[in-house]
Every structure is written in structure tokens, then in C-alpha cells.
Design an enzyme around this catalytic site. Structure first.
Site, PDB file in Angstrom:
ATOM      1  CE1 TYR A 148      71.016   7.228  59.221  1.00  0.00           C
ATOM      2  CE2 TYR A 148      69.370   5.711  60.106  1.00  0.00           C
ATOM      3  CZ  TYR A 148      69.871   6.469  59.062  1.00  0.00           C
ATOM      4  OH  TYR A 148      69.204   6.480  57.851  1.00  0.00           O
ATOM      5  CE  LYS A 152      68.437   9.790  58.610  1.00  0.00           C
ATOM      6  NZ  LYS A 152      68.330  10.709  57.457  1.00  0.00           N
TER       7      LYS A 152
END
Length: 258
Positions: A148, A152
Site C-alpha cells: 500500500y 501510494k
């Protein structure tokens, strides 16, 4: 002129809040989400001509098809918000299930790229538009989210690249870096004991929990004429998390006692 806003991941969480905000401003809203039934429910509840489609943002052909359909219906979109994304549980790089890793990257990063390509080309041809991608506070610091966080972080750099590619065609591209937002997905993790709301509240400079509406407010600003000179930025909407995370960890202690 009535604007057209396309929101990926618009059936819940940040995307739903953005869809509702733009609809309240009078925009024609298209809600794209893998959960077609929920997307249709949100569109029906919003009313005002809001429409929906069941779309997996990792499917380039599906994105291109819906982009063509939207352009034929209302012209090139004025606004794109790439809110489709998924979370992961705490893991290490050494031990994470690579199937989970690859799925996070497929949705969060590749899905953002494909969405920006499908609708950004239309904006480029029209000579106007505003794109807001959704990054994270994880774009700026290391946390034990090995798929994650990097996905990002990649969105931050992608946003900068796109801002330069599309800026000469009158298209602005910015990103938001939200802190922990109390979306349905985050609430599910709180309910499962995987996140502690007290810890979340204490992590920022402000004693508050950030809600989806707070994100939608800033997205609406970035897509407005008031932000006409802003492009290529990743704007934290984090209740002061970025400032507080280093300040509160100072080895010399804090200058107050609560």
C-alpha cells in the site's frame, strides 16, 4: 456550464463523498465502481442525473469503453477523481503474500494510471480539465504496509509527471494525501480490532478524526477555479499527521504534559 465529474471508486468512502459533493454543486456525476449494485444505489440516491457503471479499474478495455460512452453522452469530462483503491493489513516485505501485494498495486497504482489515460486523453483533446488522484500520508513516510505505502508513493510521482504532460493542454493534475479516514473500509478494520481510533485521533496535530466529507471539500477546491494556478502538488489532508509524527517522537520529550 454544467460540469461532468467522473469518480472511480465512487460507490463508498472518499469516492462517494466526492460524488455527493460534486452533485450538490450541480455537476453531472458518473460513479464508476467494481460494486455495480452499490454504485447504482448511490447514483439513485444522489439523483439529478447521476449515473453509474460497474467498472474494475484494472480492466483497461472496460475503462476505455466507459470513457467513450461518457464522452458521447456529455462530452469530455471536466473532472476526474481516481478514488478506487484497496487497503492491506500490516505485513513485512519478507513475509507478505505476493498475491495480495500484486492486487494492491494493480488497483491502487495501475488502476490510477489506466483511469488517467482513459479520461486524460479526452481532457487533453478538449483543452481543459482537472484530475485529482488519491495518494496517502504513506506517500511521505514508511509504515508497515509494504504494498500500500509504495503504491501510494508512486501516485505522488505519477501526479507530478501527468501535471507536466497535460498542463500545456490546459489540464491540471493534483493529488491528495489523506491520513486515516473513517471510511467504511477503515471502520471495518476498527470493528475487527485491526485499527484503534484513539491511536488514530492522537496521531495528528488536531484532536479529530478525518471523515470522507473533509476529503471531498478539498477535492472540490482543487477542481475549482480558485485552484487555477495549482497543479503537480500532493496535498496532505491529515489533521497535522505529517507534522505531528516527527514532533511527537522527539527523543527529548514533549514540552508539555497532558
Amino acid at each position: 456550464m454544467t460540469r461532468t465529474a467522473v469518480i472511480t471508486g465512487g460507490a463508498s468512502g472518499l469516492g462517494e463523498a466526492c460524488a455527493r459533493r460534486f452533485a450538490a454543486e450541480g455537476a453531472r456525476v458518473w460513479i464508476l465502481d467494481a460494486n455495480a449494485a452499490r454504485a447504482a444505489e448511490v447514483a439513485a440516491d444522489i439523483g439529478g442525473g447521476a449515473r453509474s457503471a460497474g467498472i474494475d479499474v484494472t480492466d483497461e478495455a472496460a475503462l476505455l469503453a466507459i470513457a467513450e460512452r461518457i464522452e458521447a453522452d456529455t462530452g469530455a469530462p471536466d473532472i476526474l477523481v481516481t478514488s478506487a483503491g484497496i487497503l492491506e493489513t500490516v505485513a513485512t516485505v519478507m513475509d507478505e503474500d505476493m498475491a495480495i501485494h500484486d492486487r494492491v498495486w494493480a488497483v491502487n497504482y495501475r488502476g490510477t494510471v489506466l483511469s488517467c489515460r482513459a479520461f486524460g486523453r479526452q481532457m487533453r483533446a478538449a483543452g481543459r480539465g482537472a484530475i485529482v488522484t488519491i495518494g496517502s500520508v504513506n506517500s511521505f513516510s514508511a509504515l508497515p504496509l509494504p504494498a500500500y505505502g509504495p503504491s501510494k508513493t508512486a501516485i505522488l510521482r505519477l501526479t507530478q509527471i501527468l501535471s507536466v504532460e497535460l498542463g500545456r493542454h490546459g489540464v491540471r493534475v493534483n493529488a491528495l494525501a489523506p491520513t486515516y479516514v473513517i471510511t467504511p473500509a477503515m471502520q471495518a478494520r476498527i470493528d475487527a480490532g485491526e485499527r484503534d481510533p484513539a491511536v488514530i485521533r492522537a496521531s495528528g496535530a488536531l484532536d479529530m478524526l478525518v471523515m470522507p466529507r473533509h476529503i471531498a471539500d478539498v477535492v472540490a477546491f482543487l477542481c475549482s477555479d480558485a485552484a487555477a494556478a495549482i497543479t503537480g502538488v500532493t496535498l496532505p489532508v491529515d489533521a497535522g499527521y505529517a507534522a505531528a509524527v516527527s514532533y511527537k517522537s522527539f527523543a527529548g520529550g514533549l514540552p508539555w504534559k497532558d
